[in-house]
Design a protein around this motif. Structure first.
Motif, PDB file in Angstrom:
ATOM      1  N   TRP A 150       0.812  -1.223   0.000  1.00 28.15           N
ATOM      2  CA  TRP A 150       0.000   0.000   0.000  1.00 28.15           C
ATOM      3  C   TRP A 150       0.843   1.271   0.000  1.00 28.15           C
ATOM      4  O   TRP A 150       0.382   2.334   0.415  1.00 28.15           O
ATOM      5  CB  TRP A 150      -0.937   0.040   1.207  1.00 28.15           C
ATOM      6  CG  TRP A 150      -2.039  -0.967   1.229  1.00 28.15           C
ATOM      7  CD1 TRP A 150      -2.355  -1.892   0.277  1.00 28.15           C
ATOM      8  CD2 TRP A 150      -3.022  -1.147   2.278  1.00 28.15           C
ATOM      9  NE1 TRP A 150      -3.443  -2.627   0.649  1.00 28.15           N
ATOM     10  CE2 TRP A 150      -3.866  -2.190   1.885  1.00 28.15           C
ATOM     11  CE3 TRP A 150      -3.237  -0.531   3.495  1.00 28.15           C
ATOM     12  CZ2 TRP A 150      -4.947  -2.638   2.670  1.00 28.15           C
ATOM     13  CZ3 TRP A 150      -4.306  -0.966   4.285  1.00 28.15           C
ATOM     14  CH2 TRP A 150      -5.145  -2.010   3.873  1.00 28.15           C
ATOM     15  N   VAL A 151       2.088   1.169  -0.489  1.00 26.05           N
ATOM     16  CA  VAL A 151       2.958   2.355  -0.476  1.00 26.05           C
ATOM     17  C   VAL A 151       4.112   2.131  -1.469  1.00 26.05           C
ATOM     18  O   VAL A 151       4.386   0.989  -1.843  1.00 26.05           O
ATOM     19  CB  VAL A 151       3.503   2.596   0.957  1.00 26.05           C
ATOM     20  CG1 VAL A 151       4.461   1.507   1.405  1.00 26.05           C
ATOM     21  CG2 VAL A 151       4.156   3.974   1.098  1.00 26.05           C
ATOM     22  N   TYR A 152       4.747   3.211  -1.908  1.00 31.04           N
ATOM     23  CA  TYR A 152       6.008   3.071  -2.635  1.00 31.04           C
ATOM     24  C   TYR A 152       7.090   2.996  -1.565  1.00 31.04           C
ATOM     25  O   TYR A 152       7.352   3.978  -0.873  1.00 31.04           O
ATOM     26  CB  TYR A 152       6.302   4.296  -3.503  1.00 31.04           C
ATOM     27  CG  TYR A 152       5.443   4.478  -4.737  1.00 31.04           C
ATOM     28  CD1 TYR A 152       4.418   3.601  -5.067  1.00 31.04           C
ATOM     29  CD2 TYR A 152       5.698   5.545  -5.594  1.00 31.04           C
ATOM     30  CE1 TYR A 152       3.654   3.792  -6.208  1.00 31.04           C
ATOM     31  CE2 TYR A 152       4.935   5.743  -6.733  1.00 31.04           C
ATOM     32  CZ  TYR A 152       3.909   4.870  -7.029  1.00 31.04           C
ATOM     33  OH  TYR A 152       3.160   5.072  -8.148  1.00 31.04           O
ATOM     34  N   GLY A 153       7.690   1.804  -1.418  1.00 33.15           N
ATOM     35  CA  GLY A 153       8.703   1.621  -0.385  1.00 33.15           C
ATOM     36  C   GLY A 153      10.077   2.108  -0.828  1.00 33.15           C
ATOM     37  O   GLY A 153      10.704   2.908  -0.146  1.00 33.15           O
ATOM     38  N   CYS A 228       5.259  -3.092   4.793  1.00 31.18           N
ATOM     39  CA  CYS A 228       6.441  -2.238   4.757  1.00 31.18           C
ATOM     40  C   CYS A 228       6.589  -1.666   6.162  1.00 31.18           C
ATOM     41  O   CYS A 228       5.872  -0.737   6.543  1.00 31.18           O
ATOM     42  CB  CYS A 228       6.272  -1.117   3.727  1.00 31.18           C
ATOM     43  SG  CYS A 228       7.597   0.108   3.806  1.00 31.18           S
ATOM     44  N   VAL A 229       7.499  -2.271   6.937  1.00 27.61           N
ATOM     45  CA  VAL A 229       7.618  -1.864   8.342  1.00 27.61           C
ATOM     46  C   VAL A 229       8.240  -0.475   8.474  1.00 27.61           C
ATOM     47  O   VAL A 229       8.145   0.165   9.517  1.00 27.61           O
ATOM     48  CB  VAL A 229       8.432  -2.898   9.169  1.00 27.61           C
ATOM     49  CG1 VAL A 229       7.658  -4.172   9.353  1.00 27.61           C
ATOM     50  CG2 VAL A 229       9.790  -3.167   8.522  1.00 27.61           C
ATOM     51  N   GLY A 234       2.136  -1.548  10.468  1.00 22.95           N
ATOM     52  CA  GLY A 234       0.820  -1.874  11.037  1.00 22.95           C
ATOM     53  C   GLY A 234      -0.310  -1.858  10.024  1.00 22.95           C
ATOM     54  O   GLY A 234      -1.473  -2.072  10.394  1.00 22.95           O
ATOM     55  N   ALA A 235       0.006  -1.631   8.738  1.00 25.65           N
ATOM     56  CA  ALA A 235      -1.059  -1.507   7.722  1.00 25.65           C
ATOM     57  C   ALA A 235      -2.007  -2.709   7.735  1.00 25.65           C
ATOM     58  O   ALA A 235      -3.208  -2.553   7.521  1.00 25.65           O
ATOM     59  CB  ALA A 235      -0.434  -1.361   6.335  1.00 25.65           C
ATOM     60  N   PHE A 236      -1.461  -3.905   8.000  1.00 26.90           N
ATOM     61  CA  PHE A 236      -2.271  -5.116   7.849  1.00 26.90           C
ATOM     62  C   PHE A 236      -2.575  -5.809   9.186  1.00 26.90           C
ATOM     63  O   PHE A 236      -2.960  -6.981   9.199  1.00 26.90           O
ATOM     64  CB  PHE A 236      -1.582  -6.081   6.873  1.00 26.90           C
ATOM     65  CG  PHE A 236      -1.206  -5.430   5.575  1.00 26.90           C
ATOM     66  CD1 PHE A 236      -2.134  -4.687   4.866  1.00 26.90           C
ATOM     67  CD2 PHE A 236       0.083  -5.538   5.056  1.00 26.90           C
ATOM     68  CE1 PHE A 236      -1.802  -4.049   3.669  1.00 26.90           C
ATOM     69  CE2 PHE A 236       0.428  -4.913   3.874  1.00 26.90           C
ATOM     70  CZ  PHE A 236      -0.513  -4.158   3.177  1.00 26.90           C
ATOM     71  N   GLY A 245      -6.001  -9.097  14.936  1.00 32.94           N
ATOM     72  CA  GLY A 245      -6.869  -9.064  13.752  1.00 32.94           C
ATOM     73  C   GLY A 245      -7.522 -10.410  13.466  1.00 32.94           C
ATOM     74  O   GLY A 245      -7.434 -11.349  14.275  1.00 32.94           O
ATOM     75  N   VAL A 246      -8.180 -10.503  12.309  1.00 33.74           N
ATOM     76  CA  VAL A 246      -8.824 -11.775  11.926  1.00 33.74           C
ATOM     77  C   VAL A 246      -8.372 -12.193  10.527  1.00 33.74           C
ATOM     78  O   VAL A 246      -8.269 -11.363   9.632  1.00 33.74           O
ATOM     79  CB  VAL A 246     -10.375 -11.672  11.912  1.00 33.74           C
ATOM     80  CG1 VAL A 246     -10.952 -11.787  13.289  1.00 33.74           C
ATOM     81  CG2 VAL A 246     -10.859 -10.427  11.209  1.00 33.74           C
ATOM     82  N   PHE A 247      -8.120 -13.487  10.397  1.00 31.30           N
ATOM     83  CA  PHE A 247      -7.739 -14.037   9.097  1.00 31.30           C
ATOM     84  C   PHE A 247      -8.862 -14.972   8.665  1.00 31.30           C
ATOM     85  O   PHE A 247      -9.005 -16.072   9.194  1.00 31.30           O
ATOM     86  CB  PHE A 247      -6.414 -14.799   9.211  1.00 31.30           C
ATOM     87  CG  PHE A 247      -5.991 -15.440   7.921  1.00 31.30           C
ATOM     88  CD1 PHE A 247      -5.285 -14.723   6.959  1.00 31.30           C
ATOM     89  CD2 PHE A 247      -6.316 -16.771   7.649  1.00 31.30           C
ATOM     90  CE1 PHE A 247      -4.903 -15.316   5.762  1.00 31.30           C
ATOM     91  CE2 PHE A 247      -5.942 -17.370   6.453  1.00 31.30           C
ATOM     92  CZ  PHE A 247      -5.237 -16.643   5.511  1.00 31.30           C
ATOM     93  N   ASN A 248      -9.692 -14.495   7.748  1.00 31.54           N
ATOM     94  CA  ASN A 248     -10.829 -15.309   7.304  1.00 31.54           C
ATOM     95  C   ASN A 248     -10.552 -15.931   5.951  1.00 31.54           C
ATOM     96  O   ASN A 248     -10.177 -15.218   5.009  1.00 31.54           O
ATOM     97  CB  ASN A 248     -12.085 -14.422   7.163  1.00 31.54           C
ATOM     98  CG  ASN A 248     -12.663 -14.067   8.522  1.00 31.54           C
ATOM     99  OD1 ASN A 248     -12.563 -14.849   9.462  1.00 31.54           O
ATOM    100  ND2 ASN A 248     -13.238 -12.889   8.619  1.00 31.54           N
TER     101      ASN A 248
END
Ligand SMILES: Cc1ncc(C[n+]2csc(CCOP(=O)(O)OP(=O)(O)O)c2C)c(N)n1
Ligand code: SF4
Ligand SMILES: [Mg+2]
Length: 317
Positions: A150-153, A228-229, A234-236, A245-248
Motif C-alpha cells: 500500500w505504499v512506494y517503499g 512495509c515496516v 501496522g497496515a495489515f 486481527g482476523v484471518f478469514n
C-alpha cells in the motif's frame, strides 16, 4: 541438460487448447537446497514482509523439485522487485512496470519452464497498470505475485494506487485523496483466469496460493499483503490474528468459477477474505500461438526455404 520436446496442442479437444505443463523433474535429481537457490543476501529492512514471500518461494522450489533451468524469476523495480537478485536461477530485475511484457516473451517462447513474476503495487498498478490488464486478458501462462504494501517503499513513502484514503505520504502530506484501486476486482475484470489473495503473515497460506497459482494453466495472479515496516507499519494488523486481527478464509461454498461471487468477495471491507476468489479454464495465448505456428508450418510442409521465399514473392506480384 536434456532436450525438451514441446508437444503441439490437440486442436480437436473441444475448444480448449492446452500446452503441456512445464516439464518438472521427478526422482533422478535431488531437490535444490536453500543454499543452492540463494544468490545474495536480501537487502530488505529487518521485519519487511517481503522476506516471508522469498522464503516461501524457496520452499516451493524445493517442494516441487524445480531446478534452476526450469524456472525463471522476473521483476520490475521496487523493494519487492529486488526479488530476482536473491534467487539463484534465471531471471531479470527489469524496467519499472515492464516486468510483464518481458515475462510474456519468455513464457511464449519457452513453454517448458514456469515464469514467476514478483513486484510491488506501484510497479503492478501504476506504471505497469496497462501491462497488467493486457497480460491478463491475453491469458499468458505465468504466475504474478504482487507484494502489496500500500505504499512506494523503495522511493521512501509516496502514495501508491492501493494506499487507502487519508494515508499521509510525501506526495499527500494531508492524506491521500484519490480512491484506491481494488487489485482483486481489477484482475478479474481484466481477464485473469486465476485470482487469489494472501498475506505474508500466514506462511502456509502464501505457500498454498503460490503452489495453486503455479499449477494453473494461464495467467495466475496472487495479491500478497506484505507489510512495509519502514513506511507503513501496522497496515495489515487487522488481518493478523497475532496482532488482534482476523484471518478469514474464502467461504468453503464459494464457487470460484462464479465471476459475480468473486467480485462480491473482492468488495468486502478490509481485512476481507483470503484464498482463491476466481479460477476458470480458458485457452492460453501460449497454446494459441503454438497452434498458429503449427498451421503455418503445415502450409509450407516439404518445401525448401527458397521455395517458401518464392511463394512469398509470388504473392506480392
Ligand atoms: C520509469 C521510472 N519511474 C519511476 C521510478 C522510481 N521508482 C522506483 S520504484 C518506484 C515505486 C515502487 O513502489 P512499489 O512498486 O509499490 O514497490 P515497493 O518498493 O513498495 O516494494 C518508483 C516510483 C523508476 N525507477 N523508473
Ligand atoms: S522500505 Fe519497506 S518495502 Fe522496502 S525493504 Fe524496507 S520495509 Fe520492505
Ligand atoms: Mg509498494
Amino acid at each position: 541438460m536434456s532436450e525438451t520436446k514441446i508437444e503441439l496442442p490437440d486442436r480437436t479437444a473441444g475448444n480448449i487448447l492446452t500446452v503441456p505443463s512445464p516439464v518438472l523433474p521427478t526422482q533422478d535429481r535431488k531437490a535444490l537446497t536453500k543454499k543452492e537457490m540463494t544468490a545474495d543476501h536480501p537487502t530488505w529492512c529487518p521485519g519487511c514482509g517481503d522476506f516471508s514471500v522469498l522464503a516461501l518461494y524457496f520452499k516451493l522450489i524445493e517442494k516441487r523439485k524445480m531446478w534452476h533451468e526450469k524456472i525463471t524469476t522476473i521483476a520490475g523495480i521496487g523493494c519487492s522487485s529486488r526479488f530476482p537478485y536473491f534467487v539463484q536461477a534465471h531471471g531479470a530485475h527489469y524496467i519499472h512496470g515492464r516486468a510483464l511484457p518481458f515475462a510474456s516473451g519468455i513464457s511464449l517462447s519457452r513453454p517448458d519452464l514456469h515464469v514467476f513474476v514478483f513486484g510491488g503495487d506501484g510497479d503492478a498498478f501504476s506504471i505497469g497498470g496497462n501491462h497488467f490488464n493486457h497480460t491478463a486478458r491475453k491469458n499468458i501462462r505465468m504466475t504474478y505475485v504482487v507484494m502489496d504494501n500500500w505504499v512506494y517503499g523503495l522511493t521512501k513513502k509516496q502514495t501508491s494506487p492501493t494506499s487507502p484514503l487519508g494515508f499521509k505520504s510525501k506526495t499527500d502530506t494531508s492524506g491521500a485523496v484519490d480512491y484506491p484501486i481494488n487489485p482483486m476486482k481489477q484482475a478479474i475484470a481484466a481477464g485473469a483466469t486465476f485470482v487469489a489473495r494472501t498475506t505474508h503473515s500466514n506462511p502456509n497460506h502464501v505457500m498454498q496460493m503460490m503452489e495453486a497459482a503455479m499449477d494453473h494453466d494461464g495467467f495466475s495472479f496472487v495479491e500478497c499483503l506484505s507489510e512495509c515496516v519502514e513506511f507503513y507499519e501496522g497496515a495489515f494488523d487487522a488481518s493478523n490474528p497475532r496482532k488482534g486481527g482476523v484471518f478469514n478464509l474464502v467461504p468453503a461454498d464459494h464457487d470460484v468459477t462464479n465471476e459475480m461471487a468473486a467480485y462480491k468477495l473482492s468488495d468486502e471491507p478490509f481485512p476481507g477474505s483470503f484464498g482463491i476468489f476466481y479460477k476458470v479454464t480458458k485457452p492460453t495465448k501460449n497454446a494459441k500461438e503454438i497452434a498458429l505456428n503449427k498451421s503455418a508450418m503445415e502450409k509450407v510442409s516439404g518445401l525448401k526455404d527458397w521455395q517458401i521465399l518464392q511463394k512469398t514473392f509470388d504473392r506480392m506480384k
